[in-house]
Design a protein around this motif. Structure first.
Motif, PDB file in Angstrom:
ATOM      1  N   LEU A   1      81.126  31.682  10.630  1.00  0.00           N
ATOM      2  CA  LEU A   1      79.513  31.206  10.274  1.00  0.00           C
ATOM      3  C   LEU A   1      78.830  30.578  11.328  1.00  0.00           C
ATOM      4  O   LEU A   1      77.650  30.993  11.487  1.00  0.00           O
ATOM      5  N   PRO A   2      79.156  29.766  12.250  1.00  0.00           N
ATOM      6  CA  PRO A   2      78.395  29.387  13.403  1.00  0.00           C
ATOM      7  C   PRO A   2      77.966  30.591  14.543  1.00  0.00           C
ATOM      8  O   PRO A   2      76.829  30.456  14.897  1.00  0.00           O
ATOM      9  N   LEU A   3      78.941  31.342  14.628  1.00  0.00           N
ATOM     10  CA  LEU A   3      78.718  32.461  15.392  1.00  0.00           C
ATOM     11  C   LEU A   3      77.764  33.467  14.781  1.00  0.00           C
ATOM     12  O   LEU A   3      76.687  33.944  15.515  1.00  0.00           O
ATOM     13  N   VAL A   4      77.532  33.520  13.350  1.00  0.00           N
ATOM     14  CA  VAL A   4      76.741  34.401  12.855  1.00  0.00           C
ATOM     15  C   VAL A   4      75.205  33.771  12.903  1.00  0.00           C
ATOM     16  O   VAL A   4      74.221  34.269  13.321  1.00  0.00           O
ATOM     17  N   PHE A   5      75.202  32.546  12.972  1.00  0.00           N
ATOM     18  CA  PHE A   5      74.265  31.501  13.121  1.00  0.00           C
ATOM     19  C   PHE A   5      73.489  31.834  14.616  1.00  0.00           C
ATOM     20  O   PHE A   5      72.354  31.831  14.550  1.00  0.00           O
TER      21      PHE A   5
ATOM     22  N   GLY B   1      71.403  26.939  18.482  1.00  0.00           N
ATOM     23  CA  GLY B   1      71.968  27.108  19.856  1.00  0.00           C
ATOM     24  C   GLY B   1      73.138  27.336  20.392  1.00  0.00           C
ATOM     25  O   GLY B   1      74.014  27.119  19.389  1.00  0.00           O
ATOM     26  N   SER B   2      73.485  27.573  21.449  1.00  0.00           N
ATOM     27  CA  SER B   2      74.949  27.802  21.793  1.00  0.00           C
ATOM     28  C   SER B   2      75.621  26.645  21.900  1.00  0.00           C
ATOM     29  O   SER B   2      76.848  26.673  21.453  1.00  0.00           O
ATOM     30  N   LEU B   3      75.140  25.288  22.212  1.00  0.00           N
ATOM     31  CA  LEU B   3      75.792  24.202  22.107  1.00  0.00           C
ATOM     32  C   LEU B   3      76.035  23.701  20.767  1.00  0.00           C
ATOM     33  O   LEU B   3      77.161  23.161  20.557  1.00  0.00           O
ATOM     34  N   SER B   4      75.020  23.932  20.086  1.00  0.00           N
ATOM     35  CA  SER B   4      75.334  23.676  18.625  1.00  0.00           C
ATOM     36  C   SER B   4      76.296  24.372  17.956  1.00  0.00           C
ATOM     37  O   SER B   4      77.318  24.024  16.863  1.00  0.00           O
TER      38      SER B   4
END
Length: 139
Positions: free
Chosen positions: A90-94, A101-104
């Motif tokens: 899920l964070p990778l899709v976001f 962002g990448s850090l998030s």
């Protein structure tokens, strides 16, 4: 040297570990003013539920496959795997959709993994302590 750790120390350390996971996910939202990574918390909190619900099924001794894991346990393991994979993706899709962002993305993924692993260790700790209490109670 036999080093015994009290159960209270284990609970406190696991709670601190869980709080660290929540802190990482919440910081990944608050620092960048984007609250999409909160969905990651929901997914990782739901991940252990199918395993917990479907692992209590009883196997019938008359069943010819009684030595293998039952279908309901397989279903619970599959659904848990779907939730864990979704929580990681899920964070990778976001990030791919440029919603975060990448850090998030990194903070949210790491926080979700910490949350899920602390829940698994917490349930394993209580499951093993319940089995030990049952053995000593009637054994």
């Amino acid at each position: 040297m036999d080093f015994k750790v009290s159960p209270l120390t284990k609970i406190i350390s696991l709670s601190g570990f869980l709080a660290l996971g929540f802190l990482l996910v919440i910081l990944s939202c608050a620092l960048f003013h984007n609250y999409y990574p909160l969905f990651d918390i929901l997914v990782f909190l739901l991940a252990p539920l199918p395993n917990a619900l479907f692992s209590k099924s009883s196997t019938d001794s008359a069943n010819f496959m009684s030595d293998t894991v039952s279908n309901t346990q397989d279903t619970g393991s599959f659904l848990t795997g779907v939730f864990v994979t979704s929580g990681l993706a899920l964070p990778l899709v976001f990030y791919h959709c440029q919603l975060i962002g990448s850090l998030s993305c990194i903070m949210s993924t790491l926080g979700g993994l910490i949350i899920y692993s602390s829940i698994v260790v917490f349930s394993w700790f209580f499951h093993s302590s319940w089995e030990q209490e049952e053995d000593t109670l009637f054994g």
